[in-house]
Write a protein that holds these residues in place. Structure first.
Motif, PDB file in Angstrom:
ATOM      1  N   THR A 297      81.109  71.411  45.370  1.00 14.09           N
ATOM      2  CA  THR A 297      82.020  72.356  44.779  1.00 14.09           C
ATOM      3  C   THR A 297      82.473  73.282  45.864  1.00 14.09           C
ATOM      4  O   THR A 297      83.090  74.251  45.614  1.00 14.09           O
ATOM      5  CB  THR A 297      81.348  73.112  43.662  1.00 14.09           C
ATOM      6  OG1 THR A 297      80.228  73.725  44.223  1.00 14.09           O
ATOM      7  CG2 THR A 297      81.008  72.219  42.543  1.00 14.09           C
TER       8      THR A 297
ATOM      9  N   ARG B  87      86.925  75.549  28.104  1.00 15.68           N
ATOM     10  CA  ARG B  87      86.210  76.425  29.032  1.00 15.68           C
ATOM     11  C   ARG B  87      86.221  77.864  28.542  1.00 15.68           C
ATOM     12  O   ARG B  87      85.197  78.551  28.551  1.00 15.68           O
ATOM     13  CB  ARG B  87      86.816  76.340  30.435  1.00 15.68           C
ATOM     14  CG  ARG B  87      86.653  74.993  31.114  1.00 15.68           C
ATOM     15  CD  ARG B  87      87.214  74.988  32.534  1.00 15.68           C
ATOM     16  NE  ARG B  87      86.445  75.863  33.397  1.00 15.68           N
ATOM     17  CZ  ARG B  87      85.321  75.520  34.021  1.00 15.68           C
ATOM     18  NH1 ARG B  87      84.819  74.302  33.845  1.00 15.68           N
ATOM     19  NH2 ARG B  87      84.681  76.358  34.795  1.00 15.68           N
TER      20      ARG B  87
ATOM     21  N   THR C 186      90.460  80.184  38.383  1.00 17.66           N
ATOM     22  CA  THR C 186      89.970  80.502  39.727  1.00 17.66           C
ATOM     23  C   THR C 186      90.940  79.957  40.772  1.00 17.66           C
ATOM     24  O   THR C 186      91.341  78.790  40.704  1.00 17.66           O
ATOM     25  CB  THR C 186      88.576  79.894  39.948  1.00 17.66           C
ATOM     26  OG1 THR C 186      87.682  80.421  38.969  1.00 17.66           O
ATOM     27  CG2 THR C 186      88.053  80.216  41.342  1.00 17.66           C
TER      28      THR C 186
ATOM     29  N   GLU D 223      79.117  79.717  36.070  1.00 14.52           N
ATOM     30  CA  GLU D 223      78.425  78.648  35.361  1.00 14.52           C
ATOM     31  C   GLU D 223      76.935  78.584  35.671  1.00 14.52           C
ATOM     32  O   GLU D 223      76.144  78.156  34.835  1.00 14.52           O
ATOM     33  CB  GLU D 223      79.087  77.318  35.675  1.00 14.52           C
ATOM     34  CG  GLU D 223      80.505  77.225  35.134  1.00 14.52           C
ATOM     35  CD  GLU D 223      81.261  75.999  35.629  1.00 14.52           C
ATOM     36  OE1 GLU D 223      80.602  75.097  36.182  1.00 14.52           O
ATOM     37  OE2 GLU D 223      82.493  75.951  35.460  1.00 14.52           O
TER      38      GLU D 223
ATOM     39  N   GLN E  48      83.511  79.996  30.248  1.00 13.50           N
ATOM     40  CA  GLN E  48      83.526  79.497  31.622  1.00 13.50           C
ATOM     41  C   GLN E  48      84.810  79.951  32.313  1.00 13.50           C
ATOM     42  O   GLN E  48      85.789  80.305  31.670  1.00 13.50           O
ATOM     43  CB  GLN E  48      83.425  77.973  31.615  1.00 13.50           C
ATOM     44  CG  GLN E  48      82.189  77.453  30.909  1.00 13.50           C
ATOM     45  CD  GLN E  48      80.902  77.977  31.519  1.00 13.50           C
ATOM     46  OE1 GLN E  48      80.539  77.600  32.619  1.00 13.50           O
ATOM     47  NE2 GLN E  48      80.213  78.869  30.816  1.00 13.50           N
ATOM     48  N   ALA E  49      84.775  79.935  33.638  1.00 13.10           N
ATOM     49  CA  ALA E  49      85.909  80.460  34.408  1.00 13.10           C
ATOM     50  C   ALA E  49      87.146  79.592  34.231  1.00 13.10           C
ATOM     51  O   ALA E  49      87.077  78.368  34.319  1.00 13.10           O
ATOM     52  CB  ALA E  49      85.546  80.543  35.887  1.00 13.10           C
TER      53      ALA E  49
ATOM     54  N   SER F 229      88.671  71.162  43.440  1.00 13.83           N
ATOM     55  CA  SER F 229      89.392  72.218  44.126  1.00 13.83           C
ATOM     56  C   SER F 229      89.356  72.049  45.632  1.00 13.83           C
ATOM     57  O   SER F 229      88.307  71.847  46.223  1.00 13.83           O
ATOM     58  CB  SER F 229      88.785  73.568  43.753  1.00 13.83           C
ATOM     59  OG  SER F 229      87.379  73.553  43.928  1.00 13.83           O
TER      60      SER F 229
ATOM     61  N   ASP G  71      86.628  78.859  45.914  1.00 13.30           N
ATOM     62  CA  ASP G  71      86.464  78.463  44.517  1.00 13.30           C
ATOM     63  C   ASP G  71      85.081  78.754  43.962  1.00 13.30           C
ATOM     64  O   ASP G  71      84.770  78.379  42.835  1.00 13.30           O
ATOM     65  CB  ASP G  71      86.749  76.961  44.377  1.00 13.30           C
ATOM     66  CG  ASP G  71      85.763  76.109  45.175  1.00 13.30           C
ATOM     67  OD1 ASP G  71      85.217  76.611  46.175  1.00 13.30           O
ATOM     68  OD2 ASP G  71      85.546  74.941  44.806  1.00 13.30           O
TER      69      ASP G  71
ATOM     70  N   TYR H  20      83.643  81.146  42.650  1.00 14.80           N
ATOM     71  CA  TYR H  20      83.526  81.953  41.436  1.00 14.80           C
ATOM     72  C   TYR H  20      83.136  81.086  40.238  1.00 14.80           C
ATOM     73  O   TYR H  20      82.359  81.518  39.381  1.00 14.80           O
ATOM     74  CB  TYR H  20      84.834  82.691  41.151  1.00 14.80           C
ATOM     75  CG  TYR H  20      84.773  83.614  39.958  1.00 14.80           C
ATOM     76  CD1 TYR H  20      84.133  84.847  40.046  1.00 14.80           C
ATOM     77  CD2 TYR H  20      85.354  83.265  38.739  1.00 14.80           C
ATOM     78  CE1 TYR H  20      84.073  85.697  38.948  1.00 14.80           C
ATOM     79  CE2 TYR H  20      85.294  84.101  37.641  1.00 14.80           C
ATOM     80  CZ  TYR H  20      84.654  85.318  37.750  1.00 14.80           C
ATOM     81  OH  TYR H  20      84.588  86.163  36.659  1.00 14.80           O
ATOM     82  N   ASN H  21      83.655  79.870  40.168  1.00  9.95           N
ATOM     83  CA  ASN H  21      83.284  78.973  39.067  1.00  9.95           C
ATOM     84  C   ASN H  21      81.776  78.761  39.012  1.00  9.95           C
ATOM     85  O   ASN H  21      81.157  78.827  37.949  1.00  9.95           O
ATOM     86  CB  ASN H  21      83.971  77.617  39.221  1.00  9.95           C
ATOM     87  CG  ASN H  21      85.424  77.648  38.803  1.00  9.95           C
ATOM     88  OD1 ASN H  21      85.973  78.698  38.514  1.00  9.95           O
ATOM     89  ND2 ASN H  21      86.050  76.488  38.774  1.00  9.95           N
TER      90      ASN H  21
END
Length: 467
Positions: free
Chosen positions: A4, A366, A377, A297, A373-374, A157, A290, A292-293
């Motif tokens: 990620t 989400r 982002t 979570e 969830q985000a 991402s 990315d 922040y996701n």
């Protein structure tokens, strides 16, 4: 580096957003690639799911998407597996055949795995997708062989390394969270102020395994350095002793031993530093834009937490290290499994970037999860900037990330200089560097020059072995 998180373009040069491909033709329904082989035959596939630390809301969101997929394709059963790519375990999993049918790899690992014959050929199935010819060519190249055959596709991402910061700690220290640091000197000054005023470490760096080398490389890239150079004849040279690498290490050393503002932990990998940041142990660190996701979570961060995102400081011709994820299919998958796998890749990763109905469905599940969830982002687009903006319009009602507190990054995300990762032996180079980071954190007398000289020799040997 991380899935990620981790991994830049293997091709040389800076990613040109101007070369991003156009949007796909609407004439073919999304999620229905032609030429498939599953037909009415029942098939079960295993797929990479969420991080092992994912919370119940994230698991429900994935389960909802799996259920919707199985409604769309009644003959396909999807079994998800917790998944986190780690350099230390991936090779064993690959060799042992224990990976799911659909798995994730860093962009830079695609070429090596293809050359080693370790990925399934999914060329015809991908090209049959409605947008199969519309990928950014530079990104897709990481999943193709020299003949252009597709073995993996950009799937998650595409990020640039950025600076993440705790706005609440900035305020507690008397700093303006709306005016985050833009130079490394300013980061150092802010880190010291935060530590002096709050007692919390102002800055932390990854130092565990390849993650530590990844973020050291990102620091060097931001200062105009690289850890590998191409000679133009197919040969590559390790440059782990680049002056910019040494400069960033000396900067970390100053924070640790002069300012006492660096978190004194040499055991922080990607997951560990996320947990430390979310737990309020540190005010600033660098990672993929990315992340922040994952903080939402896996670490309980939400829009009220006080999260801030800004661009990594750069000097001279420095830039932001870029990375992302390829989705690949296990080589021993049957034709029916490969067809089902590409349908899943389309459904889970890509169609939501191309199709309004899919985008809204994904965003809604989400946003309506408990906890949410985000959604929204900032990431660099796999297709075009125009399609990225269109996607944000589609999901505007569900965006729940604090975009106003991410403007230091979003204001420059399409214009900043982007630096690809090393092309050859990438993870080996990172593995050669992380012990140097650990030494700087653990030993005030660490000889940076000598450590980098030894690391460079190790890195060159890995390049030679891989060439």
């Amino acid at each position: 580096m991380r899935l990620t998180r981790t991994t830049a373009l293997a091709t040389a040069g800076v990613l040109s957003l101007g070369l991003l491909a156009a949007c796909s033709d609407d004439s073919t329904p999304q999620g229905e690639p032609s030429g498939g082989t599953t037909g009415d035959t029942s098939v079960t596939i295993s797929v990479a799911g969420l991080l092992p630390t994912a919370d119940d809301a994230a698991k429900k969101q994935l389960a909802d998407r799996v259920a919707a997929f199985e409604d769309e394709y009644p003959n396909i059963t999807v079994e998800t597996e917790d998944y986190e790519w780690r350099n230390s375990t991936f090779t064993t999993q690959l060799a042992g055949g224990t990976l799911p049918n659909v798995f994730e790899i860093p962009l830079t690992d695609g070429k090596t795995l293809i050359e080693n014959g370790q990925l399934a050929d999914i060329d015809a199935l991908v090209r049959a997708l409605p947008y199969g010819e519309d990928f950014n060519a530079k990104l897709l190249a990481n999943g193709q062989d020299d003949a252009g055959t597709i073995f993996a596709v950009p799937a998650k991402s595409i990020y640039a390394v950025a600076l993440h910061y705790n706005r609440d700690l900035f305020e507690q220290a008397g700093l303006d969270p709306d005016d985050p640091p833009t130079t490394w000197d300013e980061v150092r000054a802010a880190a010291k102020t935060i530590h002096d005023e709050t007692g919390v470490a102002g800055y932390a760096t990854m130092a565990l395994d390849a993650s530590g080398g990844w973020q050291l490389a990102a620091g060097a890239n931001s200062r105009g350095g690289v850890i590998e150079t191409a000679q133009g004849d197919g040969a590559y040279t390790a440059t782990l002793d680049d002056p910019a690498v040494a400069e960033h290490l000396e900067w970390l050393k100053a924070l640790r031993w002069e300012d006492d503002s660096l978190l004194a932990r040499a055991d922080l990998g990607w997951g560990e530093i996320n947990a430390a940041f979310a737990g309020g142990e540190v005010a600033m660190y660098t990672s993929g834009s990315d992340v922040y996701n994952a903080l939402v979570e896996g670490n309980g961060v939400d829009a009220e937490w006080g999260y801030g995102l800004t661009a990594i400081p750069t000097t001279g011709d420095g830039g932001a290290l870029t990375g992302g994820t390829l989705a690949a299919v296990r080589k021993d998958s049957t034709d029916a499994e490969k067809d089902a796998a590409v349908k899943w890749i389309d459904w889970w990763y890509l169609s939501k970037l191309q199709d309004q109905e899919q985008a809204v469905a994904d965003a809604r599940t989400r946003a309506e999860a408990d906890p949410a969830q985000a959604v929204g982002t900032p990431v660099l687009p796999i297709f075009s900037e125009e399609l990225y903006d269109q996607n944000l319009e589609w999901i505007a009602d569900f965006v729940n990330v604090p975009l106003e507190d991410m403007s230091g990054y979003t204001d420059v995300m399409f214009t900043q200089n982007l630096v690809p990762e090393a092309s050859v032996a990438t993870q080996d180079l990172y593995n050669a560097l992380f012990p140097v980071v650990q030494a700087v954190i653990s030993d005030e007398g660490a000889d940076v020059a000598a450590l980098l000289e030894a690391a460079d020799a190790t890195g060159q040997a890995a390049i030679d072995a891989a060439s």
